[in-house]
Design a protein around this motif. Structure first.
Motif, mmCIF file in Angstrom:
data_model
loop_
_atom_site.group_PDB
_atom_site.id
_atom_site.type_symbol
_atom_site.label_atom_id
_atom_site.label_comp_id
_atom_site.label_asym_id
_atom_site.label_seq_id
_atom_site.Cartn_x
_atom_site.Cartn_y
_atom_site.Cartn_z
ATOM 1 N N ASP A 1 4.574 5.219 -4.022
ATOM 2 C CA ASP A 1 3.643 5.868 -4.954
ATOM 3 C C ASP A 1 2.619 4.871 -5.475
ATOM 4 O O ASP A 1 1.419 5.189 -5.618
ATOM 5 C CB ASP A 1 4.419 6.481 -6.126
ATOM 6 C CG ASP A 1 5.259 7.673 -5.691
ATOM 7 O OD1 ASP A 1 4.992 8.199 -4.580
ATOM 8 O OD2 ASP A 1 6.189 8.068 -6.431
ATOM 9 N N ARG A 2 3.113 3.652 -5.832
ATOM 10 C CA ARG A 2 2.195 2.628 -6.335
ATOM 11 C C ARG A 2 1.167 2.254 -5.279
ATOM 12 O O ARG A 2 -0.016 2.065 -5.585
ATOM 13 C CB ARG A 2 2.993 1.394 -6.762
ATOM 14 C CG ARG A 2 2.123 0.351 -7.483
ATOM 15 C CD ARG A 2 2.964 -0.772 -8.018
ATOM 16 N NE ARG A 2 3.552 -1.556 -6.943
ATOM 17 C CZ ARG A 2 4.258 -2.684 -7.160
ATOM 18 N NH1 ARG A 2 4.475 -3.095 -8.407
ATOM 19 N NH2 ARG A 2 4.771 -3.331 -6.140
ATOM 20 N N GLN B 1 0.118 4.221 -2.936
ATOM 21 C CA GLN B 1 -0.783 5.352 -2.797
ATOM 22 C C GLN B 1 -1.819 5.368 -3.914
ATOM 23 O O GLN B 1 -3.014 5.601 -3.682
ATOM 24 C CB GLN B 1 0.017 6.660 -2.789
ATOM 25 C CG GLN B 1 -0.832 7.903 -2.612
ATOM 26 C CD GLN B 1 -1.524 7.955 -1.264
ATOM 27 O OE1 GLN B 1 -1.000 7.432 -0.265
ATOM 28 N NE2 GLN B 1 -2.721 8.540 -1.232
ATOM 29 N N ARG B 2 -1.339 5.080 -5.158
ATOM 30 C CA ARG B 2 -2.274 5.042 -6.288
ATOM 31 C C ARG B 2 -3.292 3.931 -6.116
ATOM 32 O O ARG B 2 -4.487 4.085 -6.454
ATOM 33 C CB ARG B 2 -1.502 4.843 -7.600
ATOM 34 C CG ARG B 2 -0.710 6.083 -8.034
ATOM 35 C CD ARG B 2 -0.239 5.964 -9.479
ATOM 36 N NE ARG B 2 0.677 4.849 -9.669
ATOM 37 C CZ ARG B 2 1.996 4.952 -9.553
ATOM 38 N NH1 ARG B 2 2.537 6.119 -9.228
ATOM 39 N NH2 ARG B 2 2.768 3.904 -9.754
ATOM 40 N N LYS B 3 -2.867 2.802 -5.610
ATOM 41 C CA LYS B 3 -3.770 1.681 -5.350
ATOM 42 C C LYS B 3 -4.827 2.066 -4.341
ATOM 43 O O LYS B 3 -6.030 1.753 -4.517
ATOM 44 C CB LYS B 3 -2.979 0.477 -4.862
ATOM 45 C CG LYS B 3 -3.819 -0.765 -4.631
ATOM 46 C CD LYS B 3 -2.941 -1.925 -4.189
ATOM 47 C CE LYS B 3 -3.793 -3.181 -3.943
ATOM 48 N NZ LYS B 3 -2.956 -4.329 -3.499
ATOM 49 N N GLU C 1 -5.876 5.063 -3.730
ATOM 50 C CA GLU C 1 -6.767 6.043 -4.344
ATOM 51 C C GLU C 1 -7.784 5.362 -5.242
ATOM 52 O O GLU C 1 -8.974 5.755 -5.269
ATOM 53 C CB GLU C 1 -5.942 7.063 -5.141
ATOM 54 C CG GLU C 1 -5.117 7.987 -4.249
ATOM 55 C CD GLU C 1 -4.206 8.897 -5.056
ATOM 56 O OE1 GLU C 1 -4.136 8.697 -6.302
ATOM 57 O OE2 GLU C 1 -3.541 9.767 -4.452
ATOM 58 N N ARG C 2 -7.341 4.326 -6.026
ATOM 59 C CA ARG C 2 -8.271 3.598 -6.885
ATOM 60 C C ARG C 2 -9.329 2.885 -6.053
ATOM 61 O O ARG C 2 -10.522 2.867 -6.388
ATOM 62 C CB ARG C 2 -7.521 2.576 -7.755
ATOM 63 C CG ARG C 2 -6.699 3.215 -8.872
ATOM 64 C CD ARG C 2 -6.291 2.150 -9.901
ATOM 65 N NE ARG C 2 -5.478 1.100 -9.300
ATOM 66 C CZ ARG C 2 -4.153 1.146 -9.240
ATOM 67 N NH1 ARG C 2 -3.498 2.220 -9.691
ATOM 68 N NH2 ARG C 2 -3.488 0.152 -8.718
ATOM 69 N N ARG D 1 -11.863 5.389 -4.953
ATOM 70 C CA ARG D 1 -12.793 5.799 -5.998
ATOM 71 C C ARG D 1 -13.850 4.714 -6.242
ATOM 72 O O ARG D 1 -15.043 5.004 -6.423
ATOM 73 C CB ARG D 1 -12.028 6.088 -7.295
ATOM 74 C CG ARG D 1 -11.236 7.411 -7.241
ATOM 75 C CD ARG D 1 -10.828 7.836 -8.650
ATOM 76 N NE ARG D 1 -9.928 6.891 -9.274
ATOM 77 C CZ ARG D 1 -8.602 6.958 -9.165
ATOM 78 N NH1 ARG D 1 -8.018 7.916 -8.443
ATOM 79 N NH2 ARG D 1 -7.843 6.068 -9.779
#
Length: 619
Positions: free
Chosen positions: A591-592, A594-596, A598-599, A602
């Motif tokens: 998850d971490r 994946q969030r990285k 995504e950031r 962006r």
């Protein structure tokens, strides 16, 4: 050769030999008589010889030959290109009259020589002495067609050889008869499809034949001879199912020595492992057997002839190499092994037999099994094996007296440690009951990797095996007993099979848990406590004899090293909890990550947007 399941037995070679002896011996006596009278003897002799054969066979057979030579001084006679030929017309008439025999013989001989026929003594004293009879390259074809009318024929007590000759001779003596390079062709016409069996390169030597009023009572003689030696060279045959071929360099049989010797015996599959199962269409152990020498000695000839039972003192097997392959990966129909253990297979041998002792020396045995999960082959070897089996029998009378076959075997387990095993087989038990017990001596346990790594997915990193004792009562359905495993410094690594990868992968964390919570490093432990290994294993119907033996021992090894049901349950709980934590941790990492991502996406989108605005202003 004999024909069974009839009200009488037909023996082939004595008939053929007697035809030669009496036809030529009788003509020798006739020749001497004609020679004394001074007549021209050769045409009369040939006519007499042919007449004797026709008369003795009721015109069913006649003889042909290219040359007949007799030296009156030496008493030597030679027949060249001799043939004994059946008359098909006479045979068909005999069939119509319900008098035809079940066997028809067609015999050809390259050369037949009789040395030193005592014609004078035969004429004056009615004693026929012959030094030697040599028969070179006889070719005998036997056609067997059984007729129902022969089953109803009442056969009285047959005449003895002496009763046959007593009106002509008081005594017949032949020093030796030698038949060299015999070819035998047996044709069976009793089924819809004709069957044919051929033997080639067969030699027979018969010594010291004597037929008179006293010879039949001489128990030291075998069918009026001092001995018969039979040698078969380069024999090859396929098994009835065509899955194996048997090859023998030489078979030697001696009535005087009462022994049979087989040299260089090979029993091998006709296909490789993959093709074997495709052709067979079911699961089975694949055997490859090679023996340098097999000798059966001290044969009871009288029992064999009278009762058709093979009783012998011993069988000696030297330098055998036995390979057994099992494929648990086979996806086709699997056959049941119930009732097929070695001592049970012995009971199905067609010939009743009893060997007081079977000796195995300097032999190697290899058992290998392809595992369905790992797709790898585990191997267990027994090197330089010596063994002694007692009371090897399938004879009902012998089993009533003693129903147990016992064996003691000494070998090198995996060529690393001394192994002594005892077997006790109950030959009468319907469930195939047997016991096996023994002791395995000191060796480096890492050698076990060849067996347990492919079949149990365990890698032995270290193990100093001191001693292993076992005792198991078993049958076709399971085994119970115990095992005593003495060892030090045991450390293992658990493995797993990963799809798409050929090699087994290590389970490092799980292995550490197993070594910390389950596996005991020593037995007895540092406090002197010893862990016994109980054995209680159910046998699957498709499990072979050899596979069941080592699986029974593995069943006892688990509790010996601390892998009991209790410790297994404890570890399973720990592994479940740890696995859950690992799964959560791995999910958190994923998850971490994946969030990285995504950031980063962006930020990149924002940079791209700013860049586009600048480009638009510049325009």
């Amino acid at each position: 050769m004999t024909q069974h399941n009839r009200k009488y037995t037909i023996r082939i070679w004595p008939i053929v030999i007697l035809v030669f002896i009496f036809a030529l011996g009788g003509t020798g006596w006739y020749l001497y008589k004609r020679f004394i009278a001074g007549d021209k003897w050769k045409p009369l002799l040939q006519a007499k010889l042919k007449e004797l054969v026709l008369r003795s066979s009721d015109s069913l057979y006649h003889i042909e030959y290219s040359n007949f030579d007799l030296n009156l001084t030496s008493g030597n006679a030679t027949l060249s290109d001799f043939k004994l030929v059946p008359d098909t017309g006479v045979y068909q008439k005999l069939v119509a009259a319900h008098k035809a025999p079940d066997n028809i013989f067609n015999l050809s001989v390259k050369k037949l020589t009789i040395k030193n026929v005592g014609a004078k003594k035969a004429y004056q004293d009615k004693i026929l002495n012959i030094d030697d009879i040599e028969i070179d390259k006889p070719n005998l074809t036997i056609i067997n067609k059984r007729y129902n009318f022969n089953d109803t024929v009442k056969v009285g007590k047959p005449k003895t050889p002496y009763q046959i000759i007593e009106k002509v001779f008081k005594q017949l003596k032949i020093d030796s008869i030698s038949l060299k390079d015999i070819s035998l062709n047996y044709i069976n016409k009793n089924e819809a499809v004709m069957k044919q069996t051929m033997l080639k390169h067969l030699d027979i030597n018969i010594s010291k034949i004597q037929i008179d009023s006293a010879a039949a009572l001489d128990t030291s003689r075998f069918y009026y001879t001092r001995g018969v030696d039979v040698t078969l060279h380069d024999y090859k045959i396929a098994t009835p199912d065509s899955m194996y071929r048997a090859e023998l360099k030489q078979i030697y049989f001696s009535t005087a020595k009462r022994e049979i010797i087989l040299d260089r015996v090979n029993f091998t599959p006709r296909y490789n492992h993959t093709e074997f199962y495709k052709v067979l269409g079911t699961s089975a152990d694949i055997f490859t057997l090679k023996f340098k020498k097999i000798a059966i000695t001290d044969i009871d000839l009288q029992r064999f002839l009278r009762d058709q039972k093979l009783y012998a003192g011993s069988m000696d097997i030297d330098k055998a190499n036995v390979e057994i392959f099992s494929n648990s990966n086979y996806k086709g129909k699997k056959t049941s092994k119930i009732g097929k253990d070695p001592h049970q297979a012995l009971q199905r041998v067609a010939l009743d037999m009893k060997l007081n002792r079977l000796n195995l020396t300097h032999s190697n045995i290899i058992y290998s099994e392809l595992d369905a999960t790992t797709q790898q082959t585990g191997v267990i070897t027994f090197n330089n094996t010596t063994g002694h089996f007692f009371n090897v029998t399938n004879d009902p009378d012998a089993k009533r007296r003693n129903p147990f076959m016992i064996a003691g075997i000494n070998t090198r387990f995996m060529n690393a440690g001394p192994l002594q095993v005892n077997f006790k087989f109950n030959l009468n038990a319907k469930d195939g009951a047997f016991n096996y017990s023994g002791t395995l001596g000191k060796f480096d346990g890492r050698i076990l990797d060849k067996l347990v790594k492919p079949l149990a997915m365990v890698h032995v990193k270290s193990a100093d095996v001191e001693r292993l004792n076992f005792n198991v009562n078993a049958n076709n359905y399971g085994g119970k007993g115990h095992l005593e495993f003495y060892y030090k410094n045991l450390n293992v690594e658990l493995l797993k099979k990963v799809d798409g990868q050929k090699k087994l992968q290590t389970q490092g964390f799980i292995s550490k848990i197993a070594n910390a919570l389950i596996i005991e490093n020593d037995n007895p432990d540092t406090k002197g406590n010893f862990r016994l290994g109980p054995i209680n294993l159910k046998r699957e119907p498709t499990t072979s004899f050899f596979s069941f033996l080592y699986k029974g021992l593995l069943d006892g090894l688990k509790p010996s090293v601390g892998f009991t049901k209790k410790t297994e349950g404890t570890v399973n709980k720990v592994v479940t909890k740890v696995s859950s934590l690992i799964d959560k941790f791995n999910k958190f990492k994923a998850d971490r990550k994946q969030r990285k991502l995504e950031r980063q996406a962006r930020r990149q989108a924002k940079r791209d947007s700013v860049a586009n605005l600048k480009n638009n202003k510049n325009r």
